[in-house]
Design an enzyme around this catalytic site. Sequence first.
Site, PDB file in Angstrom:
ATOM      1  N   ARG A 123       0.840  -1.202   0.000  1.00  0.00           N
ATOM      2  CA  ARG A 123       0.000   0.000   0.000  1.00  0.00           C
ATOM      3  C   ARG A 123       0.868   1.242   0.000  1.00  0.00           C
ATOM      4  NH1 ARG A 123      -5.196  -1.141   0.768  1.00  0.00           N
ATOM      5  NH2 ARG A 123      -5.639  -3.072   1.849  1.00  0.00           N
ATOM      6  N   ASN A 173      12.060   1.602   0.402  1.00  0.00           N
ATOM      7  CA  ASN A 173      11.202   0.599  -0.214  1.00  0.00           C
ATOM      8  C   ASN A 173      12.023  -0.192  -1.222  1.00  0.00           C
ATOM      9  OD1 ASN A 173       8.890  -0.809  -0.988  1.00  0.00           O
ATOM     10  ND2 ASN A 173       8.348   0.692  -2.550  1.00  0.00           N
ATOM     11  N   HIS A 190      11.749  -2.387  -4.749  1.00  0.00           N
ATOM     12  CA  HIS A 190      10.823  -2.477  -5.879  1.00  0.00           C
ATOM     13  C   HIS A 190      11.398  -3.439  -6.922  1.00  0.00           C
ATOM     14  CE1 HIS A 190       7.687  -1.156  -8.566  1.00  0.00           C
ATOM     15  NE2 HIS A 190       8.581  -1.083  -9.526  1.00  0.00           N
ATOM     16  N   ASP A 206       6.521   5.062  -6.231  1.00  0.00           N
ATOM     17  CA  ASP A 206       7.868   4.606  -6.612  1.00  0.00           C
ATOM     18  C   ASP A 206       8.690   5.697  -7.306  1.00  0.00           C
ATOM     19  OD1 ASP A 206       7.317   2.018  -5.573  1.00  0.00           O
ATOM     20  OD2 ASP A 206       6.241   1.528  -7.391  1.00  0.00           O
TER      21      ASP A 206
HETATM   22  C1  GRF Z   1       9.208  -8.011  -3.596  1.00  0.00           C
HETATM   23  O1  GRF Z   1       9.526  -8.341  -4.917  1.00  0.00           O
HETATM   24  C2  GRF Z   1       8.957  -6.541  -3.443  1.00  0.00           C
HETATM   25  O2  GRF Z   1       9.782  -5.743  -4.224  1.00  0.00           O
HETATM   26  C3  GRF Z   1       7.534  -6.465  -3.950  1.00  0.00           C
HETATM   27  O3  GRF Z   1       6.907  -7.565  -3.351  1.00  0.00           O
HETATM   28  C4  GRF Z   1       7.872  -8.604  -3.182  1.00  0.00           C
HETATM   29  C5  GRF Z   1       7.828  -8.999  -1.734  1.00  0.00           C
HETATM   30  O4  GRF Z   1       8.309 -10.285  -1.527  1.00  0.00           O
HETATM   31  N1  GRF Z   1       6.932  -5.200  -3.682  1.00  0.00           N
HETATM   32  P1  GRF Z   1       8.451 -10.902  -0.054  1.00  0.00           P
HETATM   33  O5  GRF Z   1       7.115 -10.721   0.653  1.00  0.00           O
HETATM   34  O6  GRF Z   1       9.549 -10.157   0.636  1.00  0.00           O
HETATM   35  O7  GRF Z   1       8.778 -12.344  -0.265  1.00  0.00           O
END
Ligand code: GRF
Length: 194
Positions: free
Chosen positions: A92, A108, A110, A146
């Site tokens: 979120r 964050n 991404h 982002d």
């Molecule tokens: C990651 O690829 C992150 O960048 C994206 O969701 C995924 C999360 O994976 N937003 P996890 O829950 O840490 O396994």
Amino acid sequence: MSRTRVTVLISGTGSNLAALLADSRRPDAAYEVVAVVADVDAPGLEHARRAGLPTAVVRLTDHPDRAAWDRALAAEVARHDPQLVVLAGFMRLVGAPLLEAHPGRLLNTHPALLPSFPGAHAVRDALAHGVKVTGATVIEVDAGVDTGRILAQRAVEVAEDDTEESLHERIKQVERELLPATVDTLARRLGATP
Ligand code: GRF
């Protein structure tokens, strides 16, 4: 030197959280994870429970509106007094209360090479576009989707036969190295600042 206090926010399986927890156990790690907060009953909370860390779930549906949820989320995070807040698969957008409480201290991860493919479907979008190289980016969170300052980035090649799942898994392998390394670098910098 005292270790930088990190609170991690998750929504999913928490493999990035698990990587942060493992990395923070190195004797010379510059940070420690002090709490994990989710917006849903995320399976990843189990990693935190196993590590004996406090966890909390702040659900949007438990609040009258988005603004109230934003305030509740910021209040829950503040309870743990973090110096860094890391969004590790937190699905979120965070609002002004959290952003304003931790200026320049919210990160964050991404699953794309920003500024390409922002948003919740970065891996699917990159595949659909037919790119040959994508990757992972760690950013400073700002009010956009982002759009924050890029702190670290690593490329991942796209294979001919990649599916969204196979590509995302290879990107996540990279994220699980890049995110802890970036958090450690930042924590070290914070630790060095009086
Ligand atoms: C990651 O690829 C992150 O960048 C994206 O969701 C995924 C999360 O994976 N937003 P996890 O829950 O840490 O396994």
